[in-house]
Design an enzyme around this catalytic site. Structure first.
Site, PDB file in Angstrom:
ATOM      1  N   GLY A  19       0.764  -1.242   0.000  1.00  0.00           N
ATOM      2  CA  GLY A  19       0.000   0.000   0.000  1.00  0.00           C
ATOM      3  C   GLY A  19       0.792   1.287   0.000  1.00  0.00           C
ATOM      4  N   PRO A  23       7.574   7.519  -5.093  1.00  0.00           N
ATOM      5  CA  PRO A  23       7.620   8.541  -6.145  1.00  0.00           C
ATOM      6  C   PRO A  23       8.251   7.969  -7.417  1.00  0.00           C
ATOM      7  CG  PRO A  23       8.342   9.447  -4.045  1.00  0.00           C
ATOM      8  CD  PRO A  23       8.219   7.958  -3.852  1.00  0.00           C
ATOM      9  N   ALA A  24       7.672   8.303  -8.563  1.00  0.00           N
ATOM     10  CA  ALA A  24       8.030   7.647  -9.827  1.00  0.00           C
ATOM     11  C   ALA A  24       9.356   8.100 -10.405  1.00  0.00           C
ATOM     12  CB  ALA A  24       6.924   7.858 -10.850  1.00  0.00           C
ATOM     13  N   GLY A  26      13.474   8.978  -8.856  1.00  0.00           N
ATOM     14  CA  GLY A  26      14.368   9.171  -7.714  1.00  0.00           C
ATOM     15  C   GLY A  26      15.663   9.796  -8.203  1.00  0.00           C
ATOM     16  N   LEU A  27      16.432  10.336  -7.271  1.00  0.00           N
ATOM     17  CA  LEU A  27      17.754  10.861  -7.623  1.00  0.00           C
ATOM     18  C   LEU A  27      18.787   9.779  -7.340  1.00  0.00           C
ATOM     19  CD1 LEU A  27      19.255  13.551  -8.468  1.00  0.00           C
ATOM     20  CD2 LEU A  27      19.826  13.764  -6.038  1.00  0.00           C
ATOM     21  N   GLY A  28      19.554   9.381  -8.356  1.00  0.00           N
ATOM     22  CA  GLY A  28      20.649   8.434  -8.151  1.00  0.00           C
ATOM     23  C   GLY A  28      21.798   9.113  -7.426  1.00  0.00           C
ATOM     24  N   ASP A  56      18.039   7.354  -4.191  1.00  0.00           N
ATOM     25  CA  ASP A  56      18.576   5.986  -4.290  1.00  0.00           C
ATOM     26  C   ASP A  56      20.011   5.976  -3.783  1.00  0.00           C
ATOM     27  OD1 ASP A  56      18.314   3.159  -5.585  1.00  0.00           O
ATOM     28  OD2 ASP A  56      20.247   3.921  -6.282  1.00  0.00           O
ATOM     29  N   TYR A  61      28.492   3.255  -2.291  1.00  0.00           N
ATOM     30  CA  TYR A  61      28.780   4.508  -2.991  1.00  0.00           C
ATOM     31  C   TYR A  61      29.682   5.419  -2.146  1.00  0.00           C
ATOM     32  CZ  TYR A  61      24.828   2.964  -5.916  1.00  0.00           C
ATOM     33  OH  TYR A  61      23.965   2.242  -6.719  1.00  0.00           O
ATOM     34  N   LYS A  89      21.272   0.019   0.081  1.00  0.00           N
ATOM     35  CA  LYS A  89      21.551  -1.353  -0.391  1.00  0.00           C
ATOM     36  C   LYS A  89      22.638  -2.004   0.449  1.00  0.00           C
ATOM     37  CE  LYS A  89      20.753   0.530  -5.013  1.00  0.00           C
ATOM     38  NZ  LYS A  89      21.435   1.819  -5.078  1.00  0.00           N
ATOM     39  N   HIS A 122      22.203  -5.633  -2.973  1.00  0.00           N
ATOM     40  CA  HIS A 122      22.727  -4.884  -4.127  1.00  0.00           C
ATOM     41  C   HIS A 122      23.019  -5.802  -5.320  1.00  0.00           C
ATOM     42  CE1 HIS A 122      25.066  -0.920  -4.937  1.00  0.00           C
ATOM     43  NE2 HIS A 122      24.605  -1.401  -6.059  1.00  0.00           N
TER      44      HIS A 122
HETATM   45  N1  LIG Z   1      21.525  -1.304  -8.311  1.00  0.00           N
HETATM   46  C1  LIG Z   1      22.642  -1.169  -8.989  1.00  0.00           C
HETATM   47  O1  LIG Z   1      23.448  -2.094  -9.099  1.00  0.00           O
HETATM   48  C2  LIG Z   1      22.961   0.124  -9.662  1.00  0.00           C
HETATM   49  C3  LIG Z   1      23.908   0.167 -10.692  1.00  0.00           C
HETATM   50  C4  LIG Z   1      24.178   1.388 -11.302  1.00  0.00           C
HETATM   51  C5  LIG Z   1      23.495   2.534 -10.895  1.00  0.00           C
HETATM   52  N2  LIG Z   1      22.578   2.487  -9.881  1.00  0.00           N
HETATM   53  C6  LIG Z   1      21.844   3.685  -9.423  1.00  0.00           C
HETATM   54  O2  LIG Z   1      21.270   4.300 -10.574  1.00  0.00           O
HETATM   55  C7  LIG Z   1      21.671   5.654 -10.628  1.00  0.00           C
HETATM   56  C8  LIG Z   1      21.692   6.149 -12.052  1.00  0.00           C
HETATM   57  O3  LIG Z   1      22.592   5.410 -12.872  1.00  0.00           O
HETATM   58  P1  LIG Z   1      23.943   6.047 -13.438  1.00  0.00           P
HETATM   59  O4  LIG Z   1      24.384   7.086 -12.494  1.00  0.00           O
HETATM   60  O5  LIG Z   1      24.877   4.950 -13.733  1.00  0.00           O
HETATM   61  O6  LIG Z   1      23.538   6.637 -14.854  1.00  0.00           O
HETATM   62  P2  LIG Z   1      22.474   7.664 -15.468  1.00  0.00           P
HETATM   63  O7  LIG Z   1      21.572   8.193 -14.445  1.00  0.00           O
HETATM   64  O8  LIG Z   1      21.903   6.991 -16.669  1.00  0.00           O
HETATM   65  O9  LIG Z   1      23.435   8.800 -16.027  1.00  0.00           O
HETATM   66  C9  LIG Z   1      23.970   9.803 -15.202  1.00  0.00           C
HETATM   67  C10 LIG Z   1      24.709  10.794 -16.087  1.00  0.00           C
HETATM   68  O10 LIG Z   1      23.777  11.434 -16.974  1.00  0.00           O
HETATM   69  C11 LIG Z   1      23.906  12.844 -16.904  1.00  0.00           C
HETATM   70  N3  LIG Z   1      22.543  13.407 -16.927  1.00  0.00           N
HETATM   71  C12 LIG Z   1      21.522  13.118 -16.080  1.00  0.00           C
HETATM   72  N4  LIG Z   1      20.424  13.843 -16.402  1.00  0.00           N
HETATM   73  C13 LIG Z   1      20.769  14.613 -17.466  1.00  0.00           C
HETATM   74  C14 LIG Z   1      20.070  15.577 -18.229  1.00  0.00           C
HETATM   75  N5  LIG Z   1      18.790  15.901 -17.988  1.00  0.00           N
HETATM   76  N6  LIG Z   1      20.746  16.190 -19.250  1.00  0.00           N
HETATM   77  C15 LIG Z   1      22.028  15.883 -19.526  1.00  0.00           C
HETATM   78  N7  LIG Z   1      22.745  14.960 -18.831  1.00  0.00           N
HETATM   79  C16 LIG Z   1      22.118  14.335 -17.803  1.00  0.00           C
HETATM   80  C17 LIG Z   1      24.608  13.139 -15.590  1.00  0.00           C
HETATM   81  O11 LIG Z   1      25.457  14.260 -15.707  1.00  0.00           O
HETATM   82  P3  LIG Z   1      25.283  15.534 -14.702  1.00  0.00           P
HETATM   83  O12 LIG Z   1      25.675  15.077 -13.344  1.00  0.00           O
HETATM   84  O13 LIG Z   1      26.196  16.569 -15.268  1.00  0.00           O
HETATM   85  O14 LIG Z   1      23.829  15.951 -14.824  1.00  0.00           O
HETATM   86  C18 LIG Z   1      25.439  11.872 -15.340  1.00  0.00           C
HETATM   87  O15 LIG Z   1      26.698  12.004 -15.932  1.00  0.00           O
HETATM   88  C19 LIG Z   1      23.026   5.645  -9.909  1.00  0.00           C
HETATM   89  O16 LIG Z   1      23.448   6.928  -9.530  1.00  0.00           O
HETATM   90  C20 LIG Z   1      22.718   4.729  -8.754  1.00  0.00           C
HETATM   91  O17 LIG Z   1      21.972   5.420  -7.751  1.00  0.00           O
HETATM   92  C21 LIG Z   1      22.290   1.284  -9.278  1.00  0.00           C
END
Ligand SMILES: NC(=O)c1ccc[n+]([C@@H]2O[C@H](COP(=O)([O-])OP(=O)(O)OC[C@H]3O[C@@H](n4cnc5c(N)ncnc54)[C@H](OP(=O)(O)O)[C@@H]3O)[C@@H](O)[C@H]2O)c1
Length: 338
Positions: A19, A23-24, A26-28, A56, A61, A89, A122
Site C-alpha cells: 500500500g 515517487p516515480a 528518484g535521484l541516483g 537511491d 557509494y 543497499k 545490491h
Molecule cells: N543497483 C545497482 O546495481 C545500480 C547500478 C548502477 C546505478 N545504480 C543507481 O542508478 C543511478 C543512475 O545510474 P547512473 O548514475 O549509472 O547513470 P544515469 O543516471 O543513466 O546517467 C547519469 C549521467 O547522466 C547525466 N545526466 C543526467 N540527467 C541529465 C540531463 N537531464 N541532461 C544531460 N545529462 C544528464 C549526468 O550528468 P550531470 O551530473 O552533469 O547531470 C550523469 O553524468 C546511480 O546513480 C545509482 O543510484 C544502481
C-alpha cells in the site's frame, strides 16, 4: 539561474505491494567512483528542496555519511520524513547473516535516519571490488549464486522489516530464474527489483516478469550512464542520448535527449533514478516526471530502438577463470552452474 521548485504532488507515484507509494522518479547517488561525496550530497539537498522525494543510496557509494547531513537539513527545513522515499543497499561483503543488521544500522547512522523505505540486496553475489578497479579485477574469494545462502541473507532482511528498521525489502541485478526461487521461498517477498533499464536496454521479459509478480521495476542507468566507470565500457556499447529517434523526439519537444529517456521510463511504468549533480539537469528530469507524458507515437518509436545493450555488465563479480560477463545474467533461462 533560479530554478522553480516542482510540486511533489505532480510527480506520479507507484503503488508498492502493501500500500505504500513510491515517487516515480528518484535521484541516483552513485558518483561512478569520481564525483566527490560532498558534491553528491549538495545535489541531494538541493534536489529535495526542488521537489524530489525519492533518493537511491547505497553503502558502497561511499557517500551516505554526507547524504545524511543533507537529509537532516531538509527535514530541519520542513520536509517531513514520511514524504521521503529513501532506499539503500546491502553491499556484497555483508551477505553473511551475522553482518546484515550491522550493515543496515551503519547505513541508518550515516543517513541519519531511523528507518529506510527500501533496503535492497545490491547484487546476488557475495563478491566485492575496490572503488575504481579495472575490468580485469576479481575478488579472490568470489562465489557463484547459491540460493540457500541468498535466502539466509534474505531472512535477515525480513527480520529488519519485523524490527521496523526498513519498511520494504527488494532485490537488484537479479534474473528471472533467481527471482522465481526467491519468490517461492521468501516469507516477505521483494516489493521491487532494481535493474538496468534505458531505451537501448529495455529488458522486456524481466520487466514484465517483475511487474507480473507484484514488484516495482526501479530502472538504473536510465540515461545510459554516460559517466560510468571505465570498467563498464566496451567498444560495442551504444549511446542512448545519441540515438536518432531520441534526438528527434528531444528536438521536437525542445529538451535534452536525457529528458526523453526519463519521460519514456515513467510512461512505460518503471521508476527511473537518474544521477545528476548539475542543477539544470536534475531539475529538468524532475520536470519531465511531473509534466506532460510522452505521447503514444513517441512511445511506439522508442519501443523500436531496443538494442539489448547492457552497459553495467558486472565482469568484476565473475567467480572463476574463463567466464564471460554473460554468465552473470542466466541468459539461457537457468542459473549458471557453479
Ligand atoms: N543497483 C545497482 O546495481 C545500480 C547500478 C548502477 C546505478 N545504480 C543507481 O542508478 C543511478 C543512475 O545510474 P547512473 O548514475 O549509472 O547513470 P544515469 O543516471 O543513466 O546517467 C547519469 C549521467 O547522466 C547525466 N545526466 C543526467 N540527467 C541529465 C540531463 N537531464 N541532461 C544531460 N545529462 C544528464 C549526468 O550528468 P550531470 O551530473 O552533469 O547531470 C550523469 O553524468 C546511480 O546513480 C545509482 O543510484 C544502481
Amino acid at each position: 539561474m533560479t530554478l522553480e521548485p516542482v510540486d511533489p504532488a505532480l510527480v506520479p507515484q507507484r503503488m508498492v505491494s502493501g500500500g505504500a507509494k513510491m515517487p516515480a522518479i528518484g535521484l541516483g547517488t552513485f558518483g561512478s567512483d569520481h564525483v566527490p561525496a560532498e558534491r553528491v550530497a549538495a545535489a541531494v539537498y538541493d534536489a529535495i528542496m526542488l521537489g524530489y522525494r525519492h533518493v537511491d543510496c547505497a553503502a558502497v557509494y561511499g557517500n551516505e555519511h554526507a547524504i545524511g547531513e543533507s537529509l537532516e537539513r531538509v527535514i530541519a527545513d520542513g520536509v517531513r520524513r514520511d514524504e521521503l522515499w529513501i532506499t539503500s543497499k546491502l553491499w556484497n561483503d555483508n551477505h553473511d547473516p551475522s553482518r546484515v543488521a550491522p550493515a543496515l544500522e551503519r547505513s541508518l547512522r550515516d543517513l541519519r535516519l531511523d528507518y529506510l523505505d527500501l533496503y535492497l540486496v545490491h547484487w546476488p553475489f557475495p563478491n566485492t571490488h575496490q572503488p575504481g578497479v579495472d575490468v580485469g579485477s576479481r575478488d579472490s574469494h568470489a562465489q557463484p549464486y547459491r540460493h540457500e545462502r541468498y535466502m539466509a541473507t534474505w531472512a535477515e532482511l525480513e527480520k529488519l522489516v519485523e524490527r521496523g528498521l526498513v519498511r520494504h525489502i527488494g532485490t537488484s541485478n537479479m534474473t528471472i530464474p533467481k527471482l522465481r526461487l526467491v519468490l517461492s521461498d521468501a516469507h516477505i517477498p521483494p516489493v521491487a527489483n532494481e535493474m538496468e533499464l534505458h531505451p537501448h536496454f529495455q529488458q522486456p521479459e524481466l520487466f514484465e516478469f517483475v511487474r507480473a509478480n507484484g514488484m516495482v521495476p526501479i530502472g538504473f542507468a536510465p540515461v545510459g550512464s554516460p559517466a560510468r566507470p571505465e570498467r563498464d565500457r566496451t567498444p560495442d556499447d551504444s549511446v542512448d542520448v545519441e540515438d536518432p529517434v531520441i534526438v528527434g523526439i528531444a528536438r521536437r519537444h525542445g529538451v535534452h535527449p536525457a529528458v526523453v529517456c526519463v519521460k519514456w521510463a515513467i510512461r512505460r511504468g518503471q521508476v527511473p533514478i537518474p544521477f545528476s549533480t548539475t542543477p539544470a539537469n536534475y531539475h529538468a528530469n524532475l520536470r519531465a516526471a511531473a509534466g506532460e507524458p510522452l505521447g503514444d507515437a513517441d512511445m511506439a518509436a522508442m519501443a523500436g530502438i531496443d538494442r539489448n545493450c547492457r552497459l553495467i555488465k558486472g565482469h568484476v563479480f565473475l567467480w572463476k577463470a574463463g567466464q564471460r560477463w554473460e554468465d552473470l545474467w542466466d541468459l539461457d533461462g537457468t542459473i549458471t552452474p557453479p
